[in-house]
Design a protein around this motif. Structure first.
Motif, PDB file in Angstrom:
ATOM      1  N   LEU A   6       4.434  -6.144  -6.952  1.00 29.75           N
ATOM      2  CA  LEU A   6       4.538  -4.825  -7.582  1.00 29.75           C
ATOM      3  C   LEU A   6       3.283  -3.984  -7.299  1.00 29.75           C
ATOM      4  O   LEU A   6       3.377  -2.801  -6.972  1.00 29.75           O
ATOM      5  N   ALA A   7       2.096  -4.598  -7.413  1.00 28.65           N
ATOM      6  CA  ALA A   7       0.852  -3.868  -7.168  1.00 28.65           C
ATOM      7  C   ALA A   7       0.764  -3.429  -5.712  1.00 28.65           C
ATOM      8  O   ALA A   7       0.293  -2.318  -5.413  1.00 28.65           O
ATOM      9  N   THR A   8       1.226  -4.276  -4.787  1.00 21.78           N
ATOM     10  CA  THR A   8       1.191  -3.920  -3.368  1.00 21.78           C
ATOM     11  C   THR A   8       2.058  -2.701  -3.096  1.00 21.78           C
ATOM     12  O   THR A   8       1.645  -1.746  -2.413  1.00 21.78           O
ATOM     13  N   ALA A   9       3.284  -2.720  -3.633  1.00 25.38           N
ATOM     14  CA  ALA A   9       4.186  -1.577  -3.428  1.00 25.38           C
ATOM     15  C   ALA A   9       3.628  -0.318  -4.073  1.00 25.38           C
ATOM     16  O   ALA A   9       3.729   0.792  -3.526  1.00 25.38           O
ATOM     17  N   LEU A  10       3.014  -0.462  -5.248  1.00 14.02           N
ATOM     18  CA  LEU A  10       2.475   0.702  -5.954  1.00 14.02           C
ATOM     19  C   LEU A  10       1.272   1.278  -5.223  1.00 14.02           C
ATOM     20  O   LEU A  10       1.118   2.512  -5.139  1.00 14.02           O
ATOM     21  N   LYS A  11       0.400   0.390  -4.657  1.00 12.46           N
ATOM     22  CA  LYS A  11      -0.752   0.894  -3.907  1.00 12.46           C
ATOM     23  C   LYS A  11      -0.322   1.618  -2.647  1.00 12.46           C
ATOM     24  O   LYS A  11      -0.920   2.628  -2.257  1.00 12.46           O
TER      25      LYS A  11
END
Length: 342
Positions: free
Chosen positions: A246-251
């Motif tokens: 989730l953090a990767t997609a959000l970044k």
């Protein structure tokens, strides 16, 4: 004998004219006093009721006095014509003379009383004039104050008209600004919706085709059981990989969103209707808020800017399934992600 008769005749001839003159004089005095009394009463009455009425009454009184004078003159002529008859009734006239003398004394007393009344009425008239002058001064002052109030009212009307014109211009300006703001917001919303769609697509790729991860409208829904143990707000170790994705997609999407779009990722915590009460979480509301905060802290630790993150707890008050079955309760225990404006 003839000499005595001649003297008596001479005496009678000289007495009657003097008596008649005295009687006429007395009568004129009485008439004059009565006229003076009437004129005085008339003048005082007219002075208290108004100038116009007083003048008309004075004119009437003068006419009456003229008539009285004419009558007196007529009576005097009649007295001269009846002089012979009066000589025959001398004895009766002498008696009447005494009676008239008494009346004259009474008339003198009445004249004194009339003079006193005239003085008193004069004093009252002066007082009325003073009162009238005071009233006129007050009326003049009120007129001046009324004129000043009218000037103030005119100034207020001018100020009100100017204010209304300015308010109308302000309303038009606000309406124009509102239209421009709505257009700008709509454009920003369309842009944000595009980035939201891209974010959900990237998130779907990174998380895989799991059935328990669903897109509902503008939200991405995680089951709470995947991230937390029952009654706990501590992330499972097995949840780290999902949140890393989730953090990767959000970044990745964070770098593509323009800086002028005030976006945030809102993390909403939800529970089912099963009551909870512990020293850590007195209610489901505290539990849902603590779970949302745990997700936000993990994302911050993975490099997501805190100004783009929001945590919110809704407890059991926003269910997506109204049933009471275990499946319905599991669906209501969830974490929702929403990319929205700040």
């Amino acid at each position: 004998m003839a000499l005595a008769r001649g003297r008596r005749s001479q005496y009678q001839t000289n007495l009657w004219p003097g008596f008649v003159d005295m009687l006429s004089t007395l009568l004129l005095v009485v008439i004059f006093l009565m006229s003076l009394f009437m004129v005085t009463n008339y003048i005082i009455t007219q002075a208290s009721s108004g100038k116009d009425t007083m003048l008309s009454r004075l004119n009437r009184q003068l006419a009456e006095l003229t008539e009285l004078l004419a009558l007196e003159r007529s009576q005097k002529d009649s007295a001269e014509d009846n002089l012979a008859a009066l000589q025959a009734t001398l004895l009766d006239t002498q008696a009447q003379n005494k009676r008239l003398t008494g009346l004259l004394g009474d008339a003198s007393g009445a004249s004194d009383d009339a003079e006193g009344r005239i003085a008193a009425l004069g004093t009252q008239l002066d007082e009325q004039r003073n009162i009238t002058n005071d009233a006129l001064a007050k009326v003049e002052l009120l007129n001046q104050q009324l004129a000043a109030l009218r000037l103030q009212l005119a100034a207020l009307n001018e100020a009100l008209e100017a204010s209304e014109a300015k308010d109308k211009e302000s309303q038009e300006t606000i309406a124009n600004l509102g239209e421009r703001l709505n257009v700008a917001l709509a454009r920003k919303a369309r842009e944000l919706a595009q980035y939201r769609s891209n974010f959900f697509g990237e998130l779907r790729k990174t998380l895989g085709q799991r059935k328990d991860f669903r897109i509902v409208g503008d939200r991405f829904v995680f089951p709470s059981d995947v991230l937390f143990d029952p009654g706990s707000a501590t992330l499972k170790t097995s949840a780290y990989g999902q949140l890393d994705n989730l953090a990767t997609a959000l970044k990745e999407i964070q770098g593509n969103i323009p800086a002028n779009i005030p976006w945030v990722m809102r993390v909403d915590g939800h529970t089912d209707i099963t009551p909870i009460s512990s020293s850590t979480f007195p209610s489901n509301w505290e539990l849902s808020a603590a779970r949302a905060i745990s997700v936000v802290r993990y994302l911050m630790a993975r490099g997501i800017a805190p100004e783009h993150l929001v945590a919110a707890g809704f407890g059991e008050f926003q269910p997506i399934d109204s049933g009471n079955s275990p499946t319905a309760l599991a669906r209501n225990r969830r974490i929702e992600l929403k990319l929205t404006e700040r």
